[in-house]
Design a protein around this motif. Structure first.
Motif, mmCIF file in Angstrom:
data_model
loop_
_atom_site.group_PDB
_atom_site.id
_atom_site.type_symbol
_atom_site.label_atom_id
_atom_site.label_comp_id
_atom_site.label_asym_id
_atom_site.label_seq_id
_atom_site.Cartn_x
_atom_site.Cartn_y
_atom_site.Cartn_z
ATOM 1 N N LEU A 84 26.868 16.572 106.597
ATOM 2 C CA LEU A 84 26.148 16.294 105.359
ATOM 3 C C LEU A 84 27.091 16.472 104.180
ATOM 4 N N GLN A 85 27.140 15.471 103.325
ATOM 5 C CA GLN A 85 28.001 15.507 102.153
ATOM 6 C C GLN A 85 27.154 15.344 100.907
ATOM 7 N N ALA A 86 27.113 16.398 100.099
ATOM 8 C CA ALA A 86 26.327 16.369 98.878
ATOM 9 C C ALA A 86 27.206 16.088 97.673
ATOM 10 N N SER A 87 26.612 15.492 96.668
ATOM 11 C CA SER A 87 27.331 15.216 95.430
ATOM 12 C C SER A 87 26.334 15.211 94.274
ATOM 13 N N GLY A 88 26.870 15.272 93.058
ATOM 14 C CA GLY A 88 26.030 15.118 91.881
ATOM 15 C C GLY A 88 25.787 16.374 91.082
ATOM 16 N N GLY A 89 26.290 17.505 91.526
ATOM 17 C CA GLY A 89 26.108 18.719 90.749
ATOM 18 C C GLY A 89 26.924 18.687 89.475
ATOM 19 N N GLY A 90 26.677 19.674 88.619
ATOM 20 C CA GLY A 90 27.439 19.756 87.391
ATOM 21 C C GLY A 90 26.738 20.596 86.350
ATOM 22 N N LEU A 91 27.198 20.433 85.126
ATOM 23 C CA LEU A 91 26.664 21.180 83.984
ATOM 24 C C LEU A 91 25.728 20.276 83.188
ATOM 25 N N VAL A 92 24.554 20.793 82.866
ATOM 26 C CA VAL A 92 23.589 20.031 82.091
ATOM 27 C C VAL A 92 22.875 20.968 81.134
ATOM 28 N N GLN A 93 22.459 20.448 80.007
ATOM 29 C CA GLN A 93 21.759 21.260 79.017
ATOM 30 C C GLN A 93 20.291 21.458 79.421
ATOM 31 N N PRO A 94 19.700 22.538 78.973
ATOM 32 C CA PRO A 94 18.262 22.738 79.247
ATOM 33 C C PRO A 94 17.447 21.541 78.779
ATOM 34 N N GLY A 95 16.495 21.164 79.613
ATOM 35 C CA GLY A 95 15.679 19.998 79.323
ATOM 36 C C GLY A 95 16.259 18.704 79.857
ATOM 37 N N GLY A 96 17.491 18.767 80.309
ATOM 38 C CA GLY A 96 18.158 17.565 80.799
ATOM 39 C C GLY A 96 17.810 17.235 82.233
ATOM 40 N N SER A 97 18.462 16.178 82.732
ATOM 41 C CA SER A 97 18.221 15.695 84.096
ATOM 42 C C SER A 97 19.523 15.615 84.863
ATOM 43 N N LEU A 98 19.375 15.687 86.173
ATOM 44 C CA LEU A 98 20.526 15.577 87.057
ATOM 45 C C LEU A 98 20.034 15.043 88.390
ATOM 46 N N ARG A 99 20.863 14.258 89.041
ATOM 47 C CA ARG A 99 20.487 13.704 90.340
ATOM 48 C C ARG A 99 21.495 14.140 91.388
ATOM 49 N N LEU A 100 21.007 14.736 92.439
ATOM 50 C CA LEU A 100 21.837 15.115 93.570
ATOM 51 C C LEU A 100 21.640 14.100 94.691
ATOM 52 N N SER A 101 22.725 13.806 95.381
ATOM 53 C CA SER A 101 22.670 12.895 96.516
ATOM 54 C C SER A 101 23.330 13.532 97.720
ATOM 55 N N CYS A 102 22.835 13.182 98.890
ATOM 56 C CA CYS A 102 23.398 13.715 100.125
ATOM 57 C C CYS A 102 23.387 12.604 101.169
#
Length: 114
Positions: A3-21
């Motif tokens: 399993l290979q995950a990607s998409g993490g990082g730094l985001v401001q409160p209230g923001g959005s982020l998408r992780l993929s695996c």
């Protein structure tokens, strides 16, 4: 199963982020796929899980803010995270269950901070 995950990082409160695996290797027979997260000094906790048929369940802290989805043809599972809070900060892990055995990917760091 790898399993290979990607998409993490730094985001401001209230923001959005998408992780993929993406799963590779012996992917035939994968049933549930899920995302877990772990905070320093705490046990890993379930964020969201999705069956091969598309049924989903979410941990209480993320209900209404996160959405899990998967593409069985591509052997991928995504986690769309919205309305992120500082308390969502942690290491997120992809998980797959195949014939009763669980497999884990390496974690990806998500940091929610201004």
């Amino acid at each position: 199963v790898q399993l290979q995950a990607s998409g993490g990082g730094l985001v401001q409160p209230g923001g959005s982020l998408r992780l993929s695996c993406v799963a590779s290797g012996s992917v035939f027979g994968i049933n549930a796929m899920a995302w877990y997260r772990q905070f320093p000094g705490k046990q890993r906790e379930l964020v969201a899980i999705i069956s091969s048929g598309g049924s989903t369940n979410y941990g209480d802290p993320v209900k209404g803010r996160f959405t899990i989805s998967r593409d069985n043809g591509k052997n991928t599972v995504d986690l769309q995270m919205g309305s992120l809070r500082p308390e969502d900060t942690g290491v997120y892990y992809c998980n797959a269950v195949r014939f009763g055995l669980g497999f884990w990917g390496k974690g990806t760091q998500v940091t929610v901070s201004s």
